[in-house]
Design an enzyme around this catalytic site. Structure first.
Site, PDB file in Angstrom:
ATOM      1  N   SER A 126      35.045  33.701  46.861  1.00  0.00           N
ATOM      2  CA  SER A 126      34.136  34.854  46.831  1.00  0.00           C
ATOM      3  C   SER A 126      32.863  34.540  47.591  1.00  0.00           C
ATOM      4  CB  SER A 126      33.795  35.152  45.367  1.00  0.00           C
ATOM      5  OG  SER A 126      32.711  36.043  45.274  1.00  0.00           O
ATOM      6  N   TYR A 150      30.888  32.158  36.708  1.00  0.00           N
ATOM      7  CA  TYR A 150      32.002  32.662  37.525  1.00  0.00           C
ATOM      8  C   TYR A 150      31.938  32.075  38.931  1.00  0.00           C
ATOM      9  CZ  TYR A 150      34.455  35.777  40.724  1.00  0.00           C
ATOM     10  OH  TYR A 150      35.249  36.265  41.739  1.00  0.00           O
ATOM     11  N   LYS A 154      34.436  29.253  41.087  1.00  0.00           N
ATOM     12  CA  LYS A 154      35.031  29.405  42.431  1.00  0.00           C
ATOM     13  C   LYS A 154      34.650  28.226  43.314  1.00  0.00           C
ATOM     14  CE  LYS A 154      37.159  33.239  41.803  1.00  0.00           C
ATOM     15  NZ  LYS A 154      38.621  33.270  41.875  1.00  0.00           N
ATOM     16  N   TYR A 178      36.000  36.479  49.781  1.00  0.00           N
ATOM     17  CA  TYR A 178      35.943  37.943  49.928  1.00  0.00           C
ATOM     18  C   TYR A 178      34.508  38.404  49.736  1.00  0.00           C
ATOM     19  CZ  TYR A 178      40.670  37.170  47.947  1.00  0.00           C
ATOM     20  OH  TYR A 178      41.911  36.700  47.626  1.00  0.00           O
ATOM     21  N   PHE A 179      34.131  39.412  50.496  1.00  0.00           N
ATOM     22  CA  PHE A 179      32.849  40.060  50.255  1.00  0.00           C
ATOM     23  C   PHE A 179      33.083  41.154  49.194  1.00  0.00           C
ATOM     24  CE2 PHE A 179      29.546  37.877  52.586  1.00  0.00           C
ATOM     25  CZ  PHE A 179      30.316  36.822  53.005  1.00  0.00           C
ATOM     26  N   ARG A 232      25.475  45.621  50.926  1.00  0.00           N
ATOM     27  CA  ARG A 232      26.644  44.751  50.778  1.00  0.00           C
ATOM     28  C   ARG A 232      27.624  44.990  51.915  1.00  0.00           C
ATOM     29  NH1 ARG A 232      23.595  43.323  47.579  1.00  0.00           N
ATOM     30  NH2 ARG A 232      23.842  42.761  45.376  1.00  0.00           N
TER      31      ARG A 232
HETATM   32  P1  NAD Z   1      42.055  41.519  38.813  1.00  0.00           P
HETATM   33  O1  NAD Z   1      41.494  41.199  37.476  1.00  0.00           O
HETATM   34  O2  NAD Z   1      42.432  42.911  39.106  1.00  0.00           O
HETATM   35  O3  NAD Z   1      43.322  40.594  39.111  1.00  0.00           O
HETATM   36  C1  NAD Z   1      43.491  39.314  38.539  1.00  0.00           C
HETATM   37  C2  NAD Z   1      44.879  39.302  37.918  1.00  0.00           C
HETATM   38  O4  NAD Z   1      45.109  38.006  37.363  1.00  0.00           O
HETATM   39  C3  NAD Z   1      45.035  40.314  36.782  1.00  0.00           C
HETATM   40  O5  NAD Z   1      46.209  41.061  37.007  1.00  0.00           O
HETATM   41  C4  NAD Z   1      45.148  39.455  35.522  1.00  0.00           C
HETATM   42  O6  NAD Z   1      45.981  40.050  34.558  1.00  0.00           O
HETATM   43  C5  NAD Z   1      45.716  38.171  36.081  1.00  0.00           C
HETATM   44  N1  NAD Z   1      45.358  36.974  35.331  1.00  0.00           N
HETATM   45  C6  NAD Z   1      44.152  36.610  34.836  1.00  0.00           C
HETATM   46  N2  NAD Z   1      44.239  35.418  34.238  1.00  0.00           N
HETATM   47  C7  NAD Z   1      45.536  35.007  34.355  1.00  0.00           C
HETATM   48  C8  NAD Z   1      46.252  33.860  33.952  1.00  0.00           C
HETATM   49  N3  NAD Z   1      45.650  32.861  33.277  1.00  0.00           N
HETATM   50  N4  NAD Z   1      47.572  33.762  34.254  1.00  0.00           N
HETATM   51  C9  NAD Z   1      48.183  34.756  34.936  1.00  0.00           C
HETATM   52  N5  NAD Z   1      47.561  35.879  35.328  1.00  0.00           N
HETATM   53  C10 NAD Z   1      46.249  35.993  35.046  1.00  0.00           C
HETATM   54  O7  NAD Z   1      41.002  40.985  39.902  1.00  0.00           O
HETATM   55  P2  NAD Z   1      40.983  41.196  41.471  1.00  0.00           P
HETATM   56  O8  NAD Z   1      39.809  42.035  41.801  1.00  0.00           O
HETATM   57  O9  NAD Z   1      42.321  41.579  41.970  1.00  0.00           O
HETATM   58  O10 NAD Z   1      40.619  39.719  41.927  1.00  0.00           O
HETATM   59  C11 NAD Z   1      41.613  38.804  42.322  1.00  0.00           C
HETATM   60  C12 NAD Z   1      40.952  37.470  42.642  1.00  0.00           C
HETATM   61  O11 NAD Z   1      39.991  37.652  43.666  1.00  0.00           O
HETATM   62  C13 NAD Z   1      40.209  36.852  41.456  1.00  0.00           C
HETATM   63  O12 NAD Z   1      40.422  35.450  41.476  1.00  0.00           O
HETATM   64  C14 NAD Z   1      38.767  37.184  41.743  1.00  0.00           C
HETATM   65  O13 NAD Z   1      37.894  36.241  41.179  1.00  0.00           O
HETATM   66  C15 NAD Z   1      38.740  37.137  43.263  1.00  0.00           C
HETATM   67  N6  NAD Z   1      37.664  37.963  43.857  1.00  0.00           N
HETATM   68  C16 NAD Z   1      37.585  39.291  43.547  1.00  0.00           C
HETATM   69  C17 NAD Z   1      36.553  40.054  44.074  1.00  0.00           C
HETATM   70  C18 NAD Z   1      36.413  41.518  43.740  1.00  0.00           C
HETATM   71  O14 NAD Z   1      35.330  42.080  43.975  1.00  0.00           O
HETATM   72  N7  NAD Z   1      37.431  42.184  43.221  1.00  0.00           N
HETATM   73  C19 NAD Z   1      35.610  39.463  44.934  1.00  0.00           C
HETATM   74  C20 NAD Z   1      35.733  38.116  45.241  1.00  0.00           C
HETATM   75  C21 NAD Z   1      36.782  37.373  44.689  1.00  0.00           C
HETATM   76  N1  UFG Z   2      25.153  48.911  41.970  1.00  0.00           N
HETATM   77  C1  UFG Z   2      24.423  49.972  41.490  1.00  0.00           C
HETATM   78  N2  UFG Z   2      24.876  50.634  40.376  1.00  0.00           N
HETATM   79  C2  UFG Z   2      26.033  50.279  39.735  1.00  0.00           C
HETATM   80  C3  UFG Z   2      26.773  49.183  40.246  1.00  0.00           C
HETATM   81  C4  UFG Z   2      26.293  48.528  41.354  1.00  0.00           C
HETATM   82  O1  UFG Z   2      23.368  50.321  42.023  1.00  0.00           O
HETATM   83  O2  UFG Z   2      26.387  50.910  38.728  1.00  0.00           O
HETATM   84  C5  UFG Z   2      24.671  48.221  43.177  1.00  0.00           C
HETATM   85  C6  UFG Z   2      24.352  46.750  42.958  1.00  0.00           C
HETATM   86  O3  UFG Z   2      23.036  46.588  42.492  1.00  0.00           O
HETATM   87  C7  UFG Z   2      24.586  46.182  44.353  1.00  0.00           C
HETATM   88  C8  UFG Z   2      25.728  47.049  44.910  1.00  0.00           C
HETATM   89  O4  UFG Z   2      25.708  48.232  44.124  1.00  0.00           O
HETATM   90  O5  UFG Z   2      23.458  46.384  45.159  1.00  0.00           O
HETATM   91  C9  UFG Z   2      27.103  46.390  44.786  1.00  0.00           C
HETATM   92  O6  UFG Z   2      27.314  46.009  43.438  1.00  0.00           O
HETATM   93  P1  UFG Z   2      28.758  45.540  42.917  1.00  0.00           P
HETATM   94  O7  UFG Z   2      28.621  45.240  41.466  1.00  0.00           O
HETATM   95  O8  UFG Z   2      29.791  46.531  43.320  1.00  0.00           O
HETATM   96  O9  UFG Z   2      29.051  44.223  43.755  1.00  0.00           O
HETATM   97  P2  UFG Z   2      28.233  42.862  43.837  1.00  0.00           P
HETATM   98  O10 UFG Z   2      27.909  42.645  45.264  1.00  0.00           O
HETATM   99  O11 UFG Z   2      27.128  42.796  42.882  1.00  0.00           O
HETATM  100  O12 UFG Z   2      29.333  41.827  43.290  1.00  0.00           O
HETATM  101  C10 UFG Z   2      30.536  41.627  44.001  1.00  0.00           C
HETATM  102  C11 UFG Z   2      31.668  41.222  43.041  1.00  0.00           C
HETATM  103  C12 UFG Z   2      31.376  39.898  42.405  1.00  0.00           C
HETATM  104  C13 UFG Z   2      31.044  38.873  43.445  1.00  0.00           C
HETATM  105  C14 UFG Z   2      29.945  39.379  44.351  1.00  0.00           C
HETATM  106  C15 UFG Z   2      29.649  38.444  45.476  1.00  0.00           C
HETATM  107  O13 UFG Z   2      31.805  42.184  42.030  1.00  0.00           O
HETATM  108  O14 UFG Z   2      32.533  39.454  41.726  1.00  0.00           O
HETATM  109  O15 UFG Z   2      30.340  40.623  44.926  1.00  0.00           O
HETATM  110  O16 UFG Z   2      30.776  38.318  46.251  1.00  0.00           O
HETATM  111  F1  UFG Z   2      30.640  37.737  42.830  1.00  0.00           F
END
Ligand code: NAD
Ligand code: UFG
Length: 339
Positions: A126, A150, A154, A178-179, A232
């Site tokens: 992330s 968290y 990572k 990922y952003f 973002r």
């Molecule tokens: P998500 O929660 O939708 O997907 C994660 C999946 O993993 C879920 O289906 C959950 O049931 C499963 N899971 C959790 N713990 C488990 C375990 N111990 N064994 C087996 N399955 C398990 O989340 P996502 O948004 O799809 O994110 C996927 C990955 O990308 C995560 O590792 C997350 O930290 C990373 N990531 C996500 C974002 C974002 O904004 N969505 C940004 C950066 C990184």
């Molecule tokens: N925001 C609002 N109102 C809301 C939710 C978000 O104004 O109800 C704003 C936040 O302050 C930020 C922007 O929208 O400025 C994006 O917020 P997100 O929560 O959607 O995303 P973040 O950038 O805060 O966080 C995301 C992922 C995290 C990861 C982080 C850095 O959710 O898991 O990017 O990669 F850690």
């Protein structure tokens, strides 16, 4: 590319889109998921979207014996590791649970891969691993210093993977940072299904546009940005999914190494710009009120995405308008997500 790809967390938001893109690219896929944050319905929808049944294993990534069996039975030769817990705020209150699932889960996976003789891995990292307050755009060599349990989970896993590769050149590993992944599959059949109040901007806006919530709280209107709201790098989830397919091709083609690579568009978008784009896509008003800043938020965060272009020949292709249109289609067809 004869072997199968194990996708941990394969029924989750990003993992499910990766499954679709892997099958489209001709890969054999086995998805493993504990359903901790997903629904078994996703497996059916993936079968429908790909036109073939999905090999799905209900289980926990920390179960080393199960993982070894699955990898052997399916002839797995590569793993995409999405499984984990991802809520930054929750990780502050439950740090040990986050280290257990994210670090412990990755260690168990590595042990199982070792046992099954599998050495190719793509890890979901992330942008949160970067230190706050650095210059934009973020390059892979920018300073690292995660600000939450968290984020540290990572960072630990990334560092462990670099150490692992240094100790054993048989491994080839990509940590993809990922952003802000947003949007949904254009079919409207798979997307993000947050439980309770969405933490993230686009799912929250979607629920305001659909009338499920009254208004968006904009966290901070006094940042040092053009309109005062946070900026973002939002990237379409299908672009992220394609990035994994390209990264896997790269690891197979160029073999060894451990690389950390940004997946973003390179473009910063403010909260208000995203809101306006969503209003256009949905044809609905999105009422909002400016609220205090959210603890831990940075003003600006976007990627230098050139390394992914150079190594993987990948760049994000979908526009902010497409992100909003696809999110809206998913929202309208599934107002309660998979429930
Ligand atoms: P998500 O929660 O939708 O997907 C994660 C999946 O993993 C879920 O289906 C959950 O049931 C499963 N899971 C959790 N713990 C488990 C375990 N111990 N064994 C087996 N399955 C398990 O989340 P996502 O948004 O799809 O994110 C996927 C990955 O990308 C995560 O590792 C997350 O930290 C990373 N990531 C996500 C974002 C974002 O904004 N969505 C940004 C950066 C990184
Ligand atoms: N925001 C609002 N109102 C809301 C939710 C978000 O104004 O109800 C704003 C936040 O302050 C930020 C922007 O929208 O400025 C994006 O917020 P997100 O929560 O959607 O995303 P973040 O950038 O805060 O966080 C995301 C992922 C995290 C990861 C982080 C850095 O959710 O898991 O990017 O990669 F850690």
């Amino acid at each position: 590319m004869d072997g199968a790809v194990l996708v941990t967390g394969g029924l989750g938001y990003i993992g499910s889109h990766a499954c679709v893109e892997l099958v489209r690219a001709g890969r054999r896929v086995v998805a493993l998921d504990s359903l901790a944050n997903s629904s078994a319905a996703v497996a059916e929808r993936l079968a429908e979207l790909t036109g073939r049944p999905l090999s799905f294993v209900h289980g926990d990534v920390r179960d080393i014996g199960l993982l070894i069996r699955v990898m052997r039975e399916h002839g797995v030769d590569s793993v995409l590791h999405f499984a984990g817990s991802k809520a930054v705020g929750e990780s502050v209150g439950r740090p040990v649970a986050y280290y257990d699932n994210n670090v412990g889960g990755s260690m168990a996976l590595i042990a199982a891969m070792h046992g099954a003789g599998v050495r190719r891995l793509i890890f979901s990292s992330s942008a949160t691993v970067y230190a706050r307050g650095g210059a934009m755009p973020l390059v892979e060599s920018s300073a690292l210093d995660a600000g939450s349990p968290y984020g540290r989970s990572k960072l630990f896993v990334e560092q462990m993977l670099f150490d692992l590769r240094a100790s054993d050149p048989a491994w080839s590993i990509a940590c993809l940072r990922y952003f802000n992944p947003v949007g949904a599959h254009p079919s409207g059949r798979i997307g993000e299904s947050p439980r309770g109040v969405p933490n993230n901007l686009v799912p929250f806006i979607a629920q305001v546009a659909s009338g499920q919530r009254e208004r968006l709280q904009v966290f901070g209107g006094d940042y040092d940005t053009a309109d005062g709201t946070g900026v973002r790098d939002y990237v379409h989830v299908l672009d992220i999914a394609e990035g994994h397919v390209r990264a896997l091709d790269y690891l197979e083609r160029d073999g060894g190494g451990c690389v950390a690579v940004n997946l973003g568009t390179g473009q910063g978008v403010s909260v208000l710009e995203m809101l306006r784009e969503y209003e256009r896509a949905s044809g609905r008003p999105v009422p909002y009120a400016v609220a205090p800043r959210r603890a831990g938020d940075v003003a600006r965060c976007w990627a230098d995405a050139s390394l992914a272009q150079r190594l993987f020949d990948w760049r994000a292709r979908r526009s902010v308008a497409q992100m909003c249109e696809d999110s809206w289609r998913w929202q309208c067809a599934n107002p309660d997500g998979y429930r």
